[in-house]
Design a protein around this motif. Structure first.
Motif, mmCIF file in Angstrom:
data_model
loop_
_atom_site.group_PDB
_atom_site.id
_atom_site.type_symbol
_atom_site.label_atom_id
_atom_site.label_comp_id
_atom_site.label_asym_id
_atom_site.label_seq_id
_atom_site.Cartn_x
_atom_site.Cartn_y
_atom_site.Cartn_z
ATOM 1 N N ASP A 70 0.701 -1.079 -0.086
ATOM 2 C CA ASP A 70 0.133 0.169 0.090
ATOM 3 C C ASP A 70 0.898 1.268 -0.076
ATOM 4 N N GLU A 71 0.493 2.299 -0.841
ATOM 5 C CA GLU A 71 1.107 3.512 -0.791
ATOM 6 C C GLU A 71 1.440 4.263 0.254
ATOM 7 N N GLN A 72 0.546 3.853 1.309
ATOM 8 C CA GLN A 72 0.432 4.873 2.581
ATOM 9 C C GLN A 72 1.208 3.952 3.728
ATOM 10 N N SER A 73 1.895 2.939 3.446
ATOM 11 C CA SER A 73 2.391 2.077 4.503
ATOM 12 C C SER A 73 3.869 2.646 4.767
ATOM 13 N N ILE A 74 4.454 2.025 5.842
ATOM 14 C CA ILE A 74 5.766 2.111 6.416
ATOM 15 C C ILE A 74 6.297 0.699 6.207
ATOM 16 N N ILE A 75 7.534 0.718 5.277
ATOM 17 C CA ILE A 75 8.281 -0.505 5.184
ATOM 18 C C ILE A 75 9.463 -0.458 6.201
ATOM 19 N N ARG A 76 9.566 -1.487 7.023
ATOM 20 C CA ARG A 76 10.543 -1.600 8.052
ATOM 21 C C ARG A 76 11.455 -2.641 7.681
ATOM 22 N N ILE A 77 12.741 -2.643 7.793
ATOM 23 C CA ILE A 77 13.941 -3.655 7.495
ATOM 24 C C ILE A 77 14.468 -4.025 8.838
ATOM 25 N N GLY A 78 14.336 -5.074 9.269
ATOM 26 C CA GLY A 78 14.891 -5.596 10.453
ATOM 27 C C GLY A 78 15.937 -6.735 10.147
ATOM 28 N N PHE A 79 16.931 -6.700 11.083
ATOM 29 C CA PHE A 79 17.967 -7.688 10.945
ATOM 30 C C PHE A 79 18.044 -8.482 12.445
ATOM 31 N N ASP A 80 18.157 -9.772 12.214
ATOM 32 C CA ASP A 80 18.405 -10.565 13.515
ATOM 33 C C ASP A 80 19.921 -11.011 13.535
ATOM 34 N N THR A 81 20.206 -10.292 14.469
ATOM 35 C CA THR A 81 21.608 -10.513 14.895
ATOM 36 C C THR A 81 22.017 -11.898 15.479
ATOM 37 N N THR A 82 21.069 -12.460 15.955
ATOM 38 C CA THR A 82 21.271 -13.857 16.186
ATOM 39 C C THR A 82 21.594 -14.734 15.356
ATOM 40 N N LYS A 83 21.190 -14.592 14.103
ATOM 41 C CA LYS A 83 21.666 -15.197 12.983
ATOM 42 C C LYS A 83 22.827 -14.959 12.234
ATOM 43 N N MET A 84 23.494 -13.740 12.654
ATOM 44 C CA MET A 84 24.756 -13.265 11.997
ATOM 45 C C MET A 84 25.764 -13.949 12.397
ATOM 46 N N THR A 85 26.873 -14.060 11.630
ATOM 47 C CA THR A 85 28.124 -14.799 11.753
ATOM 48 C C THR A 85 28.736 -13.720 12.501
ATOM 49 N N PRO A 86 29.273 -14.153 13.530
ATOM 50 C CA PRO A 86 30.009 -13.085 14.687
ATOM 51 C C PRO A 86 31.437 -12.667 14.130
ATOM 52 N N PRO A 87 32.011 -11.710 14.745
ATOM 53 C CA PRO A 87 33.458 -11.514 13.905
ATOM 54 C C PRO A 87 34.456 -12.662 14.476
ATOM 55 N N GLY A 88 35.237 -12.863 13.489
ATOM 56 C CA GLY A 88 36.365 -13.880 13.719
ATOM 57 C C GLY A 88 37.637 -13.710 12.998
ATOM 58 N N ALA A 89 38.668 -14.197 13.593
ATOM 59 C CA ALA A 89 39.900 -14.051 12.704
ATOM 60 C C ALA A 89 40.073 -14.724 11.478
ATOM 61 N N LEU A 90 40.700 -13.899 10.694
ATOM 62 C CA LEU A 90 41.042 -14.034 9.104
ATOM 63 C C LEU A 90 41.964 -15.329 9.032
ATOM 64 N N VAL A 91 43.161 -15.130 9.992
ATOM 65 C CA VAL A 91 44.335 -16.051 10.217
ATOM 66 C C VAL A 91 44.340 -16.493 11.421
ATOM 67 N N THR A 92 44.844 -17.713 11.653
ATOM 68 C CA THR A 92 44.911 -18.362 13.136
ATOM 69 C C THR A 92 45.799 -17.454 14.015
ATOM 70 N N GLY A 93 45.121 -16.973 15.021
ATOM 71 C CA GLY A 93 45.625 -16.182 15.960
ATOM 72 C C GLY A 93 45.677 -14.736 15.743
ATOM 73 N N GLY A 94 44.955 -14.445 14.397
ATOM 74 C CA GLY A 94 44.712 -13.061 14.273
ATOM 75 C C GLY A 94 43.743 -12.239 15.045
ATOM 76 N N PRO A 95 43.509 -10.981 14.985
ATOM 77 C CA PRO A 95 42.479 -10.332 15.782
ATOM 78 C C PRO A 95 41.037 -10.545 14.827
ATOM 79 N N ALA A 96 40.141 -10.522 15.719
ATOM 80 C CA ALA A 96 38.805 -10.650 15.321
ATOM 81 C C ALA A 96 38.258 -9.687 14.223
ATOM 82 N N ARG A 97 37.834 -10.126 13.115
ATOM 83 C CA ARG A 97 37.538 -9.243 11.994
ATOM 84 C C ARG A 97 35.824 -9.261 11.711
ATOM 85 N N PRO A 98 35.057 -8.414 11.567
ATOM 86 C CA PRO A 98 33.718 -8.582 11.041
ATOM 87 C C PRO A 98 33.441 -9.323 10.083
#
Lengths: 348, 89
Positions: A70-98
């Motif tokens: 409907d042209e009178q509506s509000i469109i909401r975009i939501g993100f479920d962070t529980t389903k997102m991959t958390p930051p992790g190291a790109l190499v073994t022992g490296g810092p966590a990267r998003p």
């Protein structure tokens, strides 16, 4: 202070370990696991002015497009962070990267033009164009730039990294009274810039419900109650003679019912101009014939119902100037609406 | 004086994220023997330190040494990025 820092980092490590354990548990139990694809954690919902919230896209309804809203509506975009991959190291022992870095883009398309919609809270902003430089030379009136720009779109991409307080907040945009609501279609694109995975959905704004509209009409009117007896008393027949007019009413565009949607009914009040003793309107030219005086034109009024978006119209009314047998029935068309329909059909 | 600024837009960015960057700079600077004065700056305000901000984008982290802008990093993705900026200051 470094101790505090170390403790905090070890806490982050423990939190990451917990998240990994949770992911492993989820995989083992068949539950959803953390992912980088926006389709796995993005939900797009329509909040209409009336009625229940409608889910357009969610992890359970992926890949939907060309969804009517409907042209009178509000469109909401939501993100479920529980389903997102958390930051992790790109190499073994490296810092966590998003692993999730979101950009939200919304475009409206009208005809051949396509333009970004802004602002999208938290994700996109529209910076105003810089003020035109004024000339102080000569002390004259300041000059203005001949060209103007609508401004600059600035995207605020969001990382998902709880360790630094970086989240992906939900956002929304309103269709009512905006260029988005009047667009042919709206394109929503959610992209994970880390992986280039994206979720694209197109919405088609529609004017659902009853909408008031003033419409032209050309009615072919039949005078009712005229027979051989009444003709002898000076009452003349008027057998579907053309009578132009206007309808004050509206049409109803149904959202769910397919038949009602196809018929697109409408109702209103029709006012028409006619001349029962001598038809003065020439349907072939769309004009009153030469020599017609204002006093010759009679006015009729009555309720009107219509089908197919006011293209086909029916009316039952009364000639306000007739002395007797003033009721009439009319069937007619709206050339403006017919032309609009044909144009849209040809465009498709 | 060594300074660290985290410029954020209160209309878009979580203040917590900017504050985390500032805290990390303070903690890491102290740990390596470089005391740093950290501050978060809302770019929608009129803070005089906005002169170190390179508009229009946020979140921008800036290191300043004795009033001179040293380094700028736009939207750092992880705390090691902040540590590295402080190391180079």
């Amino acid at each position: 202070m470094k101790t505090y820092n170390s403790n905090r980092k070890s806490n982050f490590a423990r939190m990451g370990s917990c998240l990994l354990s949770l992911a492993a548990f989820s995989a083992a139990t068949g539950l959803s696991v953390a992912q980088t694809d926006p389709a796995a954690f993005t939900a797009i919902r329509e909040w209409p002015r009336h009625g229940a919230v409608k889910t357009i896209v969610s992890p359970d309804l992926p890949g939907r497009s060309n969804v009517e809203v409907d042209e009178q509506s509000i469109i909401r975009i939501g993100f479920d962070t529980t389903k997102m991959t958390p930051p992790g190291a790109l190499v073994t022992g490296g810092p966590a990267r998003p692993r999730v870095h979101l950009r939200v883009e919304v475009y409206s398309s009208k005809g051949p033009s396509r333009s970004p919609i802004a602002p999208i809270p938290h994700y996109a902003d529209l910076l105003p164009a810089p003020a035109p430089a004024s000339s102080s030379a000569g002390g004259g009136a300041p000059t203005t730039s001949e060209t103007t720009t609508a401004g600059t779109i600035v995207y605020h991409d969001k990382y998902f990294n709880p360790a630094i307080g970086a989240g992906t907040p939900d956002t929304e945009f309103n269709l009512a009274g905006t260029q988005a609501g009047a667009a042919d279609f709206i394109e929503i694109r959610v992209t994970n810039l880390m992986t280039q995975e994206s979720l694209t959905t197109t919405l088609i704004p529609q004017r659902f419900g009853f909408h008031a509209k003033i419409t032209d009409s050309l009615m072919f009117v039949k005078r009712l109650g005229v027979n051989n007896t009444t003709k002898t008393t000076g009452v003349e027949a008027f057998n579907f003679g053309p009578s132009p007019g206007v309808t004050y009413g509206g049409t109803y565009l149904a959202r769910g019912n397919g038949l009602v949607r196809f018929l697109q009914p409408g109702f209103g009040v029709n006012v028409l101009f006619t001349k029962w003793s001598d038809p003065a309107f020439d349907a072939s030219t769309g004009l009153f014939v030469a020599g017609t005086k204002a006093s010759d034109i009679q006015t009729g009024i009555g309720p009107q119902v219509s089908l197919f978006g006011n293209v086909l119209q029916f009316t039952y009314g009364w000639n306000l100037h007739a002395e007797q047998k003033r009721q009439y029935f009319g069937i007619g068309v709206s050339f403006v609406n017919m032309a609009t329909k044909l144009t849209s059909l040809v465009a498709k | 004086m060594r300074q660290f600024f985290a410029f954020y837009n209160s209309g878009f960015d979580p203040e917590l994220q900017a504050q985390t960057f500032a805290d990390e700079a303070t903690v890491h600077g102290t740990a390596i023997g470089k005391p740093i004065v950290s501050k978060i700056v809302d770019v929608t305000g009129n803070d005089p330190d906005k002169s170190f901000w390179n508009p229009p984008n946020t979140i921008e982290c800036v290191t300043v040494d004795a009033g001179t802008k040293r380094e700028s990093r736009l939207n750092p993705s992880a705390l090691p990025d902040i540590d590295a900026m402080v190391d180079r200051l």
